[in-house]
Design a protein around this motif. Structure first.
Motif, PDB file in Angstrom:
ATOM      1  N   LYS A  50       0.573  -1.071   0.251  1.00  0.00           N
ATOM      2  CA  LYS A  50       0.501   0.165  -0.004  1.00  0.00           C
ATOM      3  C   LYS A  50       0.914   1.404  -0.376  1.00  0.00           C
ATOM      4  CE  LYS A  50      -4.624   2.498   0.280  1.00  0.00           C
ATOM      5  NZ  LYS A  50      -4.593   3.070  -0.956  1.00  0.00           N
ATOM      6  N   GLU A  53       2.350   1.930  -3.754  1.00  0.00           N
ATOM      7  CA  GLU A  53       1.382   2.585  -4.399  1.00  0.00           C
ATOM      8  C   GLU A  53       0.893   3.438  -3.798  1.00  0.00           C
ATOM      9  OE1 GLU A  53      -3.662   2.706  -4.951  1.00  0.00           O
ATOM     10  OE2 GLU A  53      -3.001   0.592  -4.205  1.00  0.00           O
ATOM     11  N   SER A  65      -5.086   3.428 -11.795  1.00  0.00           N
ATOM     12  CA  SER A  65      -6.149   2.557 -10.337  1.00  0.00           C
ATOM     13  C   SER A  65      -4.840   1.911 -10.169  1.00  0.00           C
ATOM     14  CB  SER A  65      -7.292   2.352 -10.501  1.00  0.00           C
ATOM     15  OG  SER A  65      -7.801   1.396 -11.960  1.00  0.00           O
ATOM     16  N   ARG A  66      -5.281   0.640  -8.906  1.00  0.00           N
ATOM     17  CA  ARG A  66      -4.348  -0.010  -9.240  1.00  0.00           C
ATOM     18  C   ARG A  66      -4.943  -0.612  -7.596  1.00  0.00           C
ATOM     19  NH1 ARG A  66      -0.436  -1.944  -4.681  1.00  0.00           N
ATOM     20  NH2 ARG A  66       1.539  -2.089  -5.649  1.00  0.00           N
ATOM     21  N   GLU A  67      -5.145  -2.221  -7.827  1.00  0.00           N
ATOM     22  CA  GLU A  67      -5.075  -3.245  -6.894  1.00  0.00           C
ATOM     23  C   GLU A  67      -4.342  -4.193  -6.608  1.00  0.00           C
ATOM     24  OE1 GLU A  67      -8.992  -5.093  -7.939  1.00  0.00           O
ATOM     25  OE2 GLU A  67      -9.160  -4.473 -10.487  1.00  0.00           O
ATOM     26  N   SER A  68      -4.016  -5.128  -5.890  1.00  0.00           N
ATOM     27  CA  SER A  68      -3.370  -5.791  -5.105  1.00  0.00           C
ATOM     28  C   SER A  68      -4.638  -6.819  -4.567  1.00  0.00           C
ATOM     29  CB  SER A  68      -2.221  -5.130  -4.062  1.00  0.00           C
ATOM     30  OG  SER A  68      -2.081  -4.751  -4.609  1.00  0.00           O
ATOM     31  N   ALA A  69      -3.787  -8.748  -4.552  1.00  0.00           N
ATOM     32  CA  ALA A  69      -3.945  -9.868  -4.073  1.00  0.00           C
ATOM     33  C   ALA A  69      -3.875 -10.493  -3.715  1.00  0.00           C
ATOM     34  CB  ALA A  69      -5.196 -10.396  -4.691  1.00  0.00           C
ATOM     35  N   VAL A  78      -0.227  -8.116  -8.674  1.00  0.00           N
ATOM     36  CA  VAL A  78      -0.997  -6.606  -9.303  1.00  0.00           C
ATOM     37  C   VAL A  78      -1.763  -6.216  -9.939  1.00  0.00           C
ATOM     38  CG1 VAL A  78      -0.107  -4.297  -8.703  1.00  0.00           C
ATOM     39  CG2 VAL A  78       1.006  -5.592  -6.385  1.00  0.00           C
TER      40      VAL A  78
END
Length: 123
Positions: A50, A53, A65-69, A78
């Motif tokens: 985070k 980012e 945009s950006r997302e992680s898991a 990512v």
């Protein structure tokens, strides 16, 4: 017959408009997969991810945009949306010099990192 010609013309105009809209819809989706270093937990890595980012990636030109898991067995995903390939490449070029990136890099197994980019430009 005249009705069919008007309908055909209307359909052609509509298709041309849709084609233009899709052609103008450009962007890049960047997908990164990696594994965390042995002993690094998801809960330890999540704030590091985070921070990279917030402190670097989100401040880059063209960022959308950006997302992680978290996955299984230390896997991490990512997904970043960019306005253009040039924006994605510029961000990656500056990534290793970013102060927030050092802790990120220190906690991943770099040999497992795979990055792919996908174009949203429809032709």
């Amino acid at each position: 017959m005249r009705y069919l010609k008007k309908l055909s013309l209307a359909l052609l105009v509509m298709l041309a408009t849709l084609s233009s809209a899709f052609a103008a819809d450009s962007g890049v989706i960047e997908v990164v997969t990696l594994k965390l270093k042995e002993g690094v937990s998801y809960s330890e890595f999540a704030p590091i991810d985070k921070a990279v980012e917030d402190q670097h990636v989100a401040k880059q030109p063209g960022f959308i945009s950006r997302e992680s898991a978290a996955g299984e067995n230390g896997e991490w995903l990512v997904i970043v949306h960019w306005q253009s390939t040039q924006d994605a490449e510029a961000s990656m070029a500056s990534f290793m010099r970013a102060p927030a990136a050092q802790k990120f890099v220190d906690n991943i197994d770099g040999s497992t990192m795979v990055m792919k980019r996908y174009s949203r430009t429809f032709k």
